[in-house]
Motif scaffolding. Structure first.
Motif, PDB file in Angstrom:
ATOM      1  N   UNK A 350       0.904  -1.090   0.067  1.00 12.64           N
ATOM      2  CA  UNK A 350      -0.067  -0.017   0.060  1.00 12.64           C
ATOM      3  C   UNK A 350       0.961   1.074  -0.001  1.00 12.64           C
ATOM      4  N   UNK A 351       0.210   2.215  -0.459  1.00 11.86           N
ATOM      5  CA  UNK A 351       1.107   3.705  -0.461  1.00 11.86           C
ATOM      6  C   UNK A 351       0.729   4.083   0.942  1.00 11.86           C
ATOM      7  N   UNK A 352       1.735   4.871   1.669  1.00 14.62           N
ATOM      8  CA  UNK A 352       1.388   4.878   2.867  1.00 14.62           C
ATOM      9  C   UNK A 352       0.763   6.639   2.916  1.00 14.62           C
ATOM     10  N   UNK A 353       0.653   7.297   1.724  1.00 12.34           N
ATOM     11  CA  UNK A 353       0.167   8.484   1.606  1.00 12.34           C
ATOM     12  C   UNK A 353      -1.202   8.484   1.094  1.00 12.34           C
ATOM     13  N   UNK A 354      -1.475   7.534   0.426  1.00 14.78           N
ATOM     14  CA  UNK A 354      -2.912   7.306  -0.387  1.00 14.78           C
ATOM     15  C   UNK A 354      -3.823   6.225   0.204  1.00 14.78           C
ATOM     16  N   UNK A 355      -3.113   5.139   0.800  1.00 19.91           N
ATOM     17  CA  UNK A 355      -3.673   3.927   1.016  1.00 19.91           C
ATOM     18  C   UNK A 355      -4.011   3.080  -0.164  1.00 19.91           C
ATOM     19  N   UNK A 356      -3.683   3.291  -1.251  1.00 20.99           N
ATOM     20  CA  UNK A 356      -3.913   2.947  -2.592  1.00 20.99           C
ATOM     21  C   UNK A 356      -2.990   1.552  -2.760  1.00 20.99           C
ATOM     22  N   UNK A 357      -3.436   0.312  -3.288  1.00 23.77           N
ATOM     23  CA  UNK A 357      -2.716  -0.928  -3.619  1.00 23.77           C
ATOM     24  C   UNK A 357      -1.979  -0.669  -4.873  1.00 23.77           C
ATOM     25  N   UNK A 358      -0.512  -0.846  -4.662  1.00 20.98           N
ATOM     26  CA  UNK A 358       0.089  -0.939  -5.931  1.00 20.98           C
ATOM     27  C   UNK A 358      -0.183  -1.947  -7.058  1.00 20.98           C
ATOM     28  N   UNK A 381      -9.016   4.673  16.963  1.00 17.29           N
ATOM     29  CA  UNK A 381      -9.706   5.695  16.163  1.00 17.29           C
ATOM     30  C   UNK A 381      -8.934   6.644  15.612  1.00 17.29           C
ATOM     31  N   UNK A 382      -7.725   7.158  15.993  1.00 19.78           N
ATOM     32  CA  UNK A 382      -7.155   8.161  15.322  1.00 19.78           C
ATOM     33  C   UNK A 382      -6.734   7.597  14.037  1.00 19.78           C
ATOM     34  N   UNK A 383      -6.417   6.373  13.935  1.00 15.70           N
ATOM     35  CA  UNK A 383      -5.498   5.767  12.792  1.00 15.70           C
ATOM     36  C   UNK A 383      -6.976   5.642  11.923  1.00 15.70           C
ATOM     37  N   UNK A 384      -8.188   5.392  12.330  1.00 18.71           N
ATOM     38  CA  UNK A 384      -9.418   5.375  11.464  1.00 18.71           C
ATOM     39  C   UNK A 384      -9.528   6.384  10.599  1.00 18.71           C
ATOM     40  N   UNK A 385      -9.483   7.619  11.440  1.00 16.60           N
ATOM     41  CA  UNK A 385      -9.746   9.079  10.951  1.00 16.60           C
ATOM     42  C   UNK A 385      -8.655   9.492   9.840  1.00 16.60           C
ATOM     43  N   UNK A 386      -7.354   9.146  10.380  1.00 14.53           N
ATOM     44  CA  UNK A 386      -6.307   9.595   9.537  1.00 14.53           C
ATOM     45  C   UNK A 386      -6.191   8.798   8.184  1.00 14.53           C
ATOM     46  N   UNK A 387      -6.341   7.668   8.289  1.00 15.61           N
ATOM     47  CA  UNK A 387      -6.323   6.734   7.151  1.00 15.61           C
ATOM     48  C   UNK A 387      -7.469   6.879   6.133  1.00 15.61           C
ATOM     49  N   UNK A 388      -8.707   6.975   6.675  1.00 19.91           N
ATOM     50  CA  UNK A 388      -9.862   7.469   5.915  1.00 19.91           C
ATOM     51  C   UNK A 388      -9.780   8.718   5.340  1.00 19.91           C
ATOM     52  N   UNK A 389      -9.238   9.501   5.928  1.00 21.11           N
ATOM     53  CA  UNK A 389      -8.835  11.048   5.160  1.00 21.11           C
ATOM     54  C   UNK A 389      -8.172  10.814   4.052  1.00 21.11           C
ATOM     55  N   UNK A 390      -6.968  10.056   4.326  1.00 26.73           N
ATOM     56  CA  UNK A 390      -5.926   9.968   3.282  1.00 26.73           C
ATOM     57  C   UNK A 390      -6.609   9.414   2.102  1.00 26.73           C
ATOM     58  N   UNK A 391      -7.324   8.329   2.104  1.00 27.15           N
ATOM     59  CA  UNK A 391      -7.964   7.610   0.947  1.00 27.15           C
ATOM     60  C   UNK A 391      -9.020   8.543   0.419  1.00 27.15           C
ATOM     61  N   UNK A 392      -9.886   9.248   1.332  1.00 24.84           N
ATOM     62  CA  UNK A 392     -10.835   9.825   0.826  1.00 24.84           C
ATOM     63  C   UNK A 392     -10.404  11.258   0.041  1.00 24.84           C
ATOM     64  N   UNK A 393      -9.357  11.482   0.288  1.00 26.81           N
ATOM     65  CA  UNK A 393      -8.510  12.587  -0.509  1.00 26.81           C
ATOM     66  C   UNK A 393      -8.005  12.290  -1.698  1.00 26.81           C
ATOM     67  N   UNK A 394      -7.626  11.031  -1.870  1.00 26.45           N
ATOM     68  CA  UNK A 394      -6.819  10.517  -2.976  1.00 26.45           C
ATOM     69  C   UNK A 394      -7.975   9.990  -3.872  1.00 26.45           C
ATOM     70  N   UNK A 395      -8.904   9.513  -3.706  1.00 28.70           N
ATOM     71  CA  UNK A 395      -9.933   8.890  -4.517  1.00 28.70           C
ATOM     72  C   UNK A 395     -10.272  10.066  -5.775  1.00 28.70           C
TER      73      UNK A 395
END
Length: 395
Positions: A350-358, A381-395
């Motif tokens: 996974x990309x640590x910036x976007x959570x997208x699978x290579x 919970x903080x990991x859930x918020x942070x990783x969710x935002x990371x993917x949500x911003x990348x989609x």
């Protein structure tokens, strides 16, 4: 932008928990058409039971070194870009009152329902479409789109987000679904196991069952990892924050070390002997711990009597044992009682910036489904918020 009316979306998010709702809201508010899918009939069910119903929604001491992962650096990017302070600001905007407990843990003054309602409103602001209460029949990919079959309807999107968590708390409907989908698309899995979970003790330590309900402030250690919090004896073994914390690190057939008197010097009993030679050892230890705990520990050690009648060597041995007591757990109470899961979808893919699978462009994995597991106390919970935002911003 794709047309949702034909079952085609910009993104399909599987899992309407903390990470999934955060991701869907973030993407939706960026103008994306998002379908939020969950087999449960309501969103945020695990949020509602968290923190005794008050939701320990973040921790002000969040840092990547408080997470377990095969890649300890993976969480840094997302956590650095969406911080505890960012989530606190969101909570404050909704007028949700909160308070800090011990060790930086933040809880709602009222109810976890407020956090779920906030996330629902955030999703509504982004025009997110929920699809709840129906199992997912199939997940596949073709012609550049991910296909998710729900009932008789096939939904399609160029982006698919795995946010269905791990197998902890199966009575809430938790499964290893995210792992199955990840494997289908060629992603690796780090062997999952229960975490933040009570220990069980074997029959050779049945003596401690009599202590069920007794708690003590201890320092627990496994290898080089230490936690200073409360421990609780149960009918089955050991629980309480200290034990839940160390359980995430513990490996089967290894002992954990418990210091029942972390504030006492090594020779504290010698000092007590000089000051109170006529007092019974049991009474001295009971004043430092509790009577029930002192009696049980001293019974196992096998040393009793007046302080003045006991040799310095014997007292040193008692102090050393109380300060470094080895328990050999027979196991844990498993996924049924585990708050989270260690392991999961491997971060290496996974990309640590976007959570997208290579290996699968457009496929994202977030939250507990990923091999990132936080300490007890709001970190997950903080990991859930942070990783969710990371993917949500990348989609």
């Amino acid at each position: 932008m794709l047309d949702a009316d034909t079952g085609i979306w910009d993104a399909i998010v599987l899992g309407a928990g903390a990470a999934g709702m955060m991701c869907a809201a973030t993407a939706g508010q960026r103008g994306k058409r998002v379908l939020l899918v969950d087999h449960a009939d309501a969103v945020g069910k695990k949020i509602l039971i968290s923190g005794g119903g008050r939701c320990n929604f973040t921790n002000i001491h969040t840092a990547a070194d408080r997470y377990l992962s095969a890649n300890p650096h993976f969480a840094k990017s997302a956590l650095g870009r969406y911080t505890a302070q960012d989530f606190i600001a969101l909570v404050d905007r909704y007028g949700i009152a909160w308070h800090e407990k011990t060790l930086g843990q933040l809880f709602c003054d009222g109810s976890a329902k407020q956090i779920v309602a906030m996330l629902e409103e955030e999703c509504a602001k982004g025009g997110v479409t929920p699809a709840l209460g129906q199992p997912i029949a199939d997940v596949d990919h073709g012609e550049g789109l991910y296909r998710v079959t729900i009932g008789a309807t096939v939904h399609r999107a160029p982006a698919l987000v795995l946010a269905t968590g791990g197998p902890s708390i199966p009575k809430m409907g938790a499964t290893g679904f995210a792992y199955d989908v990840a494997r289908h698309f060629g992603l690796g899995i780090v062997q999952p196991r229960p975490a933040l979970v009570p220990f069980t003790l074997g029959p050779e330590e049945a003596l401690f069952q009599s202590l069920a309900g007794v708690s003590a402030d201890v320092e627990v250690r496994w290898n080089k990892t230490r936690f200073r919090e409360a421990a609780l004896f149960t009918h089955r073994g050991l629980s309480g924050p200290a034990m839940l914390q160390i359980s995430s690190y513990w490996q089967h057939r290894t002992p954990i070390q418990v210091n029942f008197l972390p504030d006492k010097a090594a020779d504290w009993l010698l000092a007590e002997k000089r000051e109170r030679p006529r007092v019974m050892l049991r009474r001295v230890v009971a004043q430092a711990l509790t009577e029930r705990l002192a009696d049980t520990l001293l019974e196992r050690i096998g040393v009793q009597g007046e302080m003045g009648n006991l040799s310095d060597k014997a007292l040193r041995q008692v102090a050393a044992r109380l300060g470094d007591w080895a328990f050999a757990p027979s196991g844990t109470e498993g996924y049924a009682k585990a708050e989270v899961t260690v392991g999961g979808i491997a971060t290496a893919g996974l990309s640590s910036r976007t959570m997208e699978a290579a290996k699968a462009p457009g496929l994202y994995a977030i939250g507990e489904a990923v091999d990132v597991t936080g300490w007890l106390g709001g970190y997950n919970f903080q990991w859930a918020w942070a990783s969710g935002v990371a993917a949500g911003q990348a989609i």
